[in-house]
Design an enzyme around this catalytic site. Structure first.
Site, PDB file in Angstrom:
ATOM      1  N   TYR A 106     -32.416  -8.380  -9.273  1.00  0.00           N
ATOM      2  CA  TYR A 106     -31.707  -8.772  -8.039  1.00  0.00           C
ATOM      3  C   TYR A 106     -31.172 -10.187  -8.168  1.00  0.00           C
ATOM      4  O   TYR A 106     -30.055 -10.480  -7.771  1.00  0.00           O
ATOM      5  CB  TYR A 106     -32.634  -8.663  -6.817  1.00  0.00           C
ATOM      6  CG  TYR A 106     -31.865  -8.835  -5.520  1.00  0.00           C
ATOM      7  CD1 TYR A 106     -31.301  -7.732  -4.889  1.00  0.00           C
ATOM      8  CD2 TYR A 106     -31.661 -10.097  -4.964  1.00  0.00           C
ATOM      9  CE1 TYR A 106     -30.547  -7.879  -3.738  1.00  0.00           C
ATOM     10  CE2 TYR A 106     -30.912 -10.261  -3.816  1.00  0.00           C
ATOM     11  CZ  TYR A 106     -30.364  -9.150  -3.196  1.00  0.00           C
ATOM     12  OH  TYR A 106     -29.617  -9.309  -2.067  1.00  0.00           O
ATOM     13  N   PHE A 149       1.172 -12.793  -1.458  1.00  0.00           N
ATOM     14  CA  PHE A 149       0.570 -11.563  -1.953  1.00  0.00           C
ATOM     15  C   PHE A 149      -0.172 -10.945  -0.769  1.00  0.00           C
ATOM     16  O   PHE A 149      -0.768 -11.648   0.032  1.00  0.00           O
ATOM     17  CB  PHE A 149      -0.358 -11.764  -3.159  1.00  0.00           C
ATOM     18  CG  PHE A 149      -0.799 -10.430  -3.683  1.00  0.00           C
ATOM     19  CD1 PHE A 149       0.111  -9.610  -4.340  1.00  0.00           C
ATOM     20  CD2 PHE A 149      -2.058  -9.937  -3.413  1.00  0.00           C
ATOM     21  CE1 PHE A 149      -0.248  -8.324  -4.743  1.00  0.00           C
ATOM     22  CE2 PHE A 149      -2.427  -8.652  -3.813  1.00  0.00           C
ATOM     23  CZ  PHE A 149      -1.520  -7.849  -4.488  1.00  0.00           C
ATOM     24  N   LYS A 198      -7.595  -7.028 -13.622  1.00  0.00           N
ATOM     25  CA  LYS A 198      -6.319  -7.089 -14.346  1.00  0.00           C
ATOM     26  C   LYS A 198      -6.550  -7.709 -15.733  1.00  0.00           C
ATOM     27  O   LYS A 198      -7.038  -7.040 -16.624  1.00  0.00           O
ATOM     28  CB  LYS A 198      -5.293  -7.898 -13.538  1.00  0.00           C
ATOM     29  CG  LYS A 198      -4.708  -7.124 -12.349  1.00  0.00           C
ATOM     30  CD  LYS A 198      -5.614  -7.119 -11.161  1.00  0.00           C
ATOM     31  CE  LYS A 198      -4.912  -6.741  -9.885  1.00  0.00           C
ATOM     32  NZ  LYS A 198      -5.852  -6.646  -8.752  1.00  0.00           N
ATOM     33  N   PHE A 251       0.807  -0.556   3.708  1.00  0.00           N
ATOM     34  CA  PHE A 251       1.350   0.237   2.587  1.00  0.00           C
ATOM     35  C   PHE A 251       0.337   1.205   1.993  1.00  0.00           C
ATOM     36  O   PHE A 251       0.704   2.235   1.445  1.00  0.00           O
ATOM     37  CB  PHE A 251       1.871  -0.708   1.489  1.00  0.00           C
ATOM     38  CG  PHE A 251       0.860  -1.750   1.104  1.00  0.00           C
ATOM     39  CD1 PHE A 251       0.823  -2.957   1.780  1.00  0.00           C
ATOM     40  CD2 PHE A 251      -0.060  -1.509   0.108  1.00  0.00           C
ATOM     41  CE1 PHE A 251      -0.135  -3.913   1.462  1.00  0.00           C
ATOM     42  CE2 PHE A 251      -1.007  -2.456  -0.230  1.00  0.00           C
ATOM     43  CZ  PHE A 251      -1.050  -3.663   0.459  1.00  0.00           C
TER      44      PHE A 251
HETATM   45  C1  P70 Z   1      -2.196  -4.657  -7.791  1.00  0.00           C
HETATM   46  C2  P70 Z   1      -3.567  -5.107  -7.343  1.00  0.00           C
HETATM   47  C3  P70 Z   1      -4.397  -7.276  -6.657  1.00  0.00           C
HETATM   48  C4  P70 Z   1      -4.267  -8.729  -6.577  1.00  0.00           C
HETATM   49  C5  P70 Z   1      -3.178  -9.392  -7.185  1.00  0.00           C
HETATM   50  C6  P70 Z   1      -3.058 -10.796  -7.048  1.00  0.00           C
HETATM   51  C7  P70 Z   1      -1.939 -11.529  -7.679  1.00  0.00           C
HETATM   52  C8  P70 Z   1      -5.012 -10.850  -5.754  1.00  0.00           C
HETATM   53  C9  P70 Z   1      -5.178  -9.479  -5.836  1.00  0.00           C
HETATM   54  C10 P70 Z   1      -6.334  -8.847  -5.111  1.00  0.00           C
HETATM   55  C11 P70 Z   1      -4.187  -4.226  -6.282  1.00  0.00           C
HETATM   56  C12 P70 Z   1      -3.399  -4.189  -5.022  1.00  0.00           C
HETATM   57  C13 P70 Z   1      -3.750  -5.007  -3.966  1.00  0.00           C
HETATM   58  C14 P70 Z   1      -2.995  -4.988  -2.798  1.00  0.00           C
HETATM   59  C15 P70 Z   1      -1.866  -4.185  -2.732  1.00  0.00           C
HETATM   60  C16 P70 Z   1      -1.560  -3.332  -3.766  1.00  0.00           C
HETATM   61  C17 P70 Z   1      -2.318  -3.337  -4.906  1.00  0.00           C
HETATM   62  N1  P70 Z   1      -3.483  -6.507  -7.016  1.00  0.00           N
HETATM   63  N2  P70 Z   1      -3.978 -11.462  -6.327  1.00  0.00           N
HETATM   64  O1  P70 Z   1      -2.028  -3.439  -7.980  1.00  0.00           O
HETATM   65  O2  P70 Z   1      -7.281  -8.436  -6.034  1.00  0.00           O
HETATM   66  O3  P70 Z   1      -7.354  -5.947  -5.739  1.00  0.00           O
HETATM   67  O4  P70 Z   1      -9.170  -7.181  -6.937  1.00  0.00           O
HETATM   68  O5  P70 Z   1      -8.942  -7.378  -4.500  1.00  0.00           O
HETATM   69  O6  P70 Z   1      -2.263  -8.730  -7.896  1.00  0.00           O
HETATM   70  O7  P70 Z   1      -1.314  -5.498  -8.028  1.00  0.00           O
HETATM   71  P1  P70 Z   1      -8.231  -7.150  -5.777  1.00  0.00           P
END
Ligand code: P70
Length: 439
Positions: free
Chosen positions: A54, A106, A240, A431
């Site tokens: 843990y 974002f 990613k 979305f």
């Molecule tokens: C994507 C994913 C996540 C993402 C990112 C950047 C530049 C933070 C995050 C959040 C998943 C996604 C998220 C929202 C809408 C569509 C798709 N991007 N900053 O496919 O990270 O998902 O780990 O919480 O691209 O681009 P997480």
């Protein structure tokens, strides 16, 4: 493989939203590069060494050491994925009424800023909103826009500056090292912190190596360290760059903010040495960092995206230029000029591509942009894009060729394509779950 009739039914049942398809109905999945990467034998071996205590797991200390070594921040707070880290930093640093400038919004980042009472302000350079501009660093911040904002509202009301590297919504576009230095210099004069969204910073480092002469002989790892040195903290979606299926973190230098984050993480994610992840997940991410910064890996990864982009360009398909790091972005406004923005051109094009070929992509246009929090009106982004996102170490060149042919087939019948009407819309991050019908 499924038939066209089957896919027509599947997409209608999914409300013409590719997020609502079942993955078994998808032939080539280019929805996202998030958590869809293939882990290496080395990472899988690490999964077997999960220390599932843990508290104080060995894997946490390994990850902490790797983050210190490659990203250079002092402190690590693991989170279940990127938005967990965004939540923590937003809650800690944003006061209601504050402004949070950044290089393009974002979706999850902006929502967490808004939920904390802040207002996001886009200070990216104008070129980023023009899909045809060939500027090599379309992720750069516009220093005039940033200093005007600081003058207008006062440095006290700017919580921090979010700097994304690369910029997802602009088409996976990089920011230059020079711009990072300039942003650091300007914000330091006003005592404003810089928070890096390092989700795809390794891909950004590769572009710096290619396009900024000073770095032509540096390694990606060296460039990454320097990039991070111009910020106070980073949020990270490990799903990613870091080649894992789940995981993320907040990393930072300031002791006081670290203590707050370490305290808050136990409320929302889990104890500060696991942050919602299993020990084995922490280990896979620790090992992923080292693989991700290898120049050969990143060259092959971005090279694959470039290969598809060049092929699409050669047959006249309108895409965002320059070709980005993680994805090809089709320019739906030019692809389907007969559709008004409120007929959802990018949503429509993603649905058509699925029907044509079973390939799943993602809308990045008006549906993703959501509504203005004050007026309730749709935001109308300049960019109306469909993202063909490439998971790392998953698809072959043959898959890439199938993708190109599918896009071409839709392009050939583009005049017949009709738009969509929105019939259901959820409140947050619409979305993911919005439903449509064909006009
Ligand atoms: C994507 C994913 C996540 C993402 C990112 C950047 C530049 C933070 C995050 C959040 C998943 C996604 C998220 C929202 C809408 C569509 C798709 N991007 N900053 O496919 O990270 O998902 O780990 O919480 O691209 O681009 P997480």
């Amino acid at each position: 493989m499924t038939t066209r009739e089957y896919r027509e039914r599947a997409i209608a049942e999914a409300g013409y939203n590719t997020f609502l398809l079942r993955s078994r109905d998808v032939y080539i999945d280019l929805l996202t590069d998030s958590g869809t990467n293939a882990m290496s034998d080395n990472q899988w071996a690490g999964m077997m060494l999960g220390d599932e205590a843990y508290a104080g797991s060995e894997n946490f200390y390994h990850l902490e050491a790797q983050v210190q070594k490659y990203y250079g921040y002092k402190h690590l707070v693991p989170t279940h994925q990127g938005r967990g880290a965004e939540h923590l930093i937003s809650q800690i640093l944003i006061k209601p009424g504050d402004f949070v400038p950044g290089n393009m919004y974002f979706t999850t980042t902006r929502l967490h800023q808004e939920l904390a009472g802040g207002t996001f302000v886009d200070v990216i350079i104008d070129e980023a909103h023009d899909p045809e501009s060939l500027f090599p660093f379309k992720g750069n911040l516009d220093l005039n826009k940033l200093s005007h904002l600081i003058d207008r509202v006062g440095a006290q009301r700017v919580s921090y500056v979010t700097v994304a590297a690369t910029v997802n919504m602009a088409g996976g576009q990089p920011i230059s090292m020079q711009n990072l230095r300039d942003v650091r210099e300007l914000t330091a004069r006003h005592g404003i912190r810089v928070v890096l969204d390092a989700t795809r910073a390794i891909e950004n480092a590769w572009f710096i190596k290619q396009r900024e002469p000073e770095f032509a002989t540096s390694s990606v790892a060296e460039i990454l360290r320097e990039m991070c040195s111009y910020s106070d903290a980073c949020t990270m979606s490990g799903k990613k760059d870091l080649l894992v299926n789940i995981g993320g973190f907040l990393a930072l230098n300031d002791q006081e903010i670290f203590e707050e984050a370490r305290n808050l993480v136990v409320v929302y994610e889990g104890l500060h040495t696991y942050g919602g992840l299993a020990g084995r997940d922490l280990e896979a991410m620790a090992r992923g960092i080292e693989e991700a910064v290898q120049d050969d890996h990143i060259e092959a990864r971005i090279g694959q995206v470039e290969y598809v982009g060049e092929r699409l360009l050669s047959i006249g398909i309108p895409i965002v230029l320059p070709i980005g790091g993680h994805a090809i972005f089709l320019d739906a406004k030019r692809f389907l000029p007969q559709l008004k923005q409120l007929e959802f051109p990018a949503q429509t094009l993603a649905a058509e591509l699925y029907v044509e070929s079973g390939i799943r992509t993602m809308e990045r246009g008006i549906v993703s942009a959501g509504r203005n929090t004050e007026t309730g009106e749709h935001n109308f982004p300049k960019l109306e894009l469909v993202r063909l996102t490439f998971p790392r170490r998953v698809y072959t060149q043959a898959h890439c060729d199938v993708v190109t042919e599918a896009v071409e087939a839709v392009y050939d019948r583009r005049q017949e394509v009709r738009g969509l009407e929105m019939v259901y819309e959820p409140k947050y991050l619409r979305f993911f779950q919005t439903r449509f019908e064909r006009l």
